[in-house]
Design a protein around this motif. Structure first.
Motif, PDB file in Angstrom:
ATOM      1  N   GLY A  54       0.827  -1.202   0.000  1.00 53.60           N
ATOM      2  CA  GLY A  54       0.000   0.000   0.000  1.00 53.60           C
ATOM      3  C   GLY A  54       0.862   1.253   0.000  1.00 53.60           C
ATOM      4  O   GLY A  54       2.074   1.196  -0.192  1.00 53.60           O
ATOM      5  N   SER A  56       2.906   4.675   1.326  1.00 54.93           N
ATOM      6  CA  SER A  56       3.941   4.806   2.348  1.00 54.93           C
ATOM      7  C   SER A  56       3.661   5.945   3.326  1.00 54.93           C
ATOM      8  O   SER A  56       3.415   7.078   2.906  1.00 54.93           O
ATOM      9  N   ILE A  57       3.717   5.640   4.602  1.00 61.81           N
ATOM     10  CA  ILE A  57       3.662   6.669   5.640  1.00 61.81           C
ATOM     11  C   ILE A  57       5.012   7.365   5.709  1.00 61.81           C
ATOM     12  O   ILE A  57       5.099   8.584   5.824  1.00 61.81           O
ATOM     13  N   ILE A  75       0.692   9.159   2.807  1.00 58.83           N
ATOM     14  CA  ILE A  75      -0.507   9.183   3.643  1.00 58.83           C
ATOM     15  C   ILE A  75      -0.084   9.500   5.067  1.00 58.83           C
ATOM     16  O   ILE A  75       1.089   9.427   5.413  1.00 58.83           O
ATOM     17  N   SER A  91      -0.190   8.822   9.268  1.00 57.06           N
ATOM     18  CA  SER A  91      -0.181   7.674  10.176  1.00 57.06           C
ATOM     19  C   SER A  91      -1.399   7.767  11.080  1.00 57.06           C
ATOM     20  O   SER A  91      -1.776   8.863  11.483  1.00 57.06           O
ATOM     21  N   LYS A  94      -2.188   3.888   9.005  1.00 60.19           N
ATOM     22  CA  LYS A  94      -2.859   3.498   7.765  1.00 60.19           C
ATOM     23  C   LYS A  94      -4.314   3.179   8.061  1.00 60.19           C
ATOM     24  O   LYS A  94      -4.627   2.579   9.085  1.00 60.19           O
ATOM     25  N   CYS A  95      -5.195   3.580   7.152  1.00 57.39           N
ATOM     26  CA  CYS A  95      -6.620   3.282   7.295  1.00 57.39           C
ATOM     27  C   CYS A  95      -7.011   1.979   6.606  1.00 57.39           C
ATOM     28  O   CYS A  95      -8.063   1.425   6.880  1.00 57.39           O
ATOM     29  N   VAL A 129      -5.160  -1.753   4.500  1.00 57.07           N
ATOM     30  CA  VAL A 129      -3.975  -2.523   4.117  1.00 57.07           C
ATOM     31  C   VAL A 129      -4.379  -3.566   3.075  1.00 57.07           C
ATOM     32  O   VAL A 129      -5.488  -4.079   3.099  1.00 57.07           O
ATOM     33  N   THR A 141      -8.082  -0.977   8.674  1.00 61.76           N
ATOM     34  CA  THR A 141      -7.283  -1.270   9.870  1.00 61.76           C
ATOM     35  C   THR A 141      -8.076  -1.034  11.149  1.00 61.76           C
ATOM     36  O   THR A 141      -7.638  -1.425  12.214  1.00 61.76           O
ATOM     37  N   ASP A 184      -6.012   8.599   1.389  1.00 58.92           N
ATOM     38  CA  ASP A 184      -6.424   7.233   1.737  1.00 58.92           C
ATOM     39  C   ASP A 184      -7.421   6.705   0.707  1.00 58.92           C
ATOM     40  O   ASP A 184      -7.287   5.584   0.217  1.00 58.92           O
ATOM     41  N   SER A 186      -5.562   6.334  -2.803  1.00 58.47           N
ATOM     42  CA  SER A 186      -4.665   5.178  -2.880  1.00 58.47           C
ATOM     43  C   SER A 186      -5.457   3.874  -2.899  1.00 58.47           C
ATOM     44  O   SER A 186      -5.107   2.948  -3.627  1.00 58.47           O
TER      45      SER A 186
END
Length: 127
Positions: A46, A48-49, A54, A56, A58-59, A61, A73, A91, A94
């Motif tokens: 997915g 990258s933080i 996006i 932190s 991640k919403c 995966v 998540t 989010d 992506s």
């Protein structure tokens, strides 16, 4: 005839530049806005933080076998009323690109890992 070819070529370049995917024969291509246009890393990890694609946490995966399946998540709202943050445009964007590209990437041919050569997201550079 040459004018027609030039117009068609210019139109194709404009479509590619605007981010519209073009299917050419049995393959599929859409420029990824994440992971430096690396479909293997994007489809398996997915966005990258670490590279500010996006926020932190991640919403969502990706789920194996990375063919468009994903899961929230439950760290973000609205799935979790007490989530750390709301879903942001990146989010949603992506995730949309993941669901469009990754099933096509998987169908375009097999993926081989680069075992012994470091992590995929660090080869050839960090992304």
């Amino acid at each position: 005839m040459n004018k027609r070819r030039i117009l068609l070529a210019a139109g194709g370049i404009a479509l590619v530049a605007s981010g519209i995917a073009l299917a050419q024969g049995p393959g599929f291509y859409e420029k990824l806005r994440y992971r430096q246009d690396d479909p293997f890393v994007f489809c398996t990890q997915g966005p990258s933080i670490e590279h500010n694609e996006i926020q932190s946490p991640k919403c969502w995966v990706p789920l194996p076998p990375y063919t468009g399946a994903w899961t929230p998540t439950f760290l973000c709202r609205p799935e979790n009323y007490y989530g750390v943050r709301n879903w942001q445009q990146a989010d949603y964007d992506s995730l949309s690109q993941y669901m469009t590209v990754c099933p096509q990437a998987r169908n375009s041919g097999s993926w081989t890992s680069r075992r012994g050569q470091g992590r995929a997201e660090d080869t050839p550079s960090s992304h």
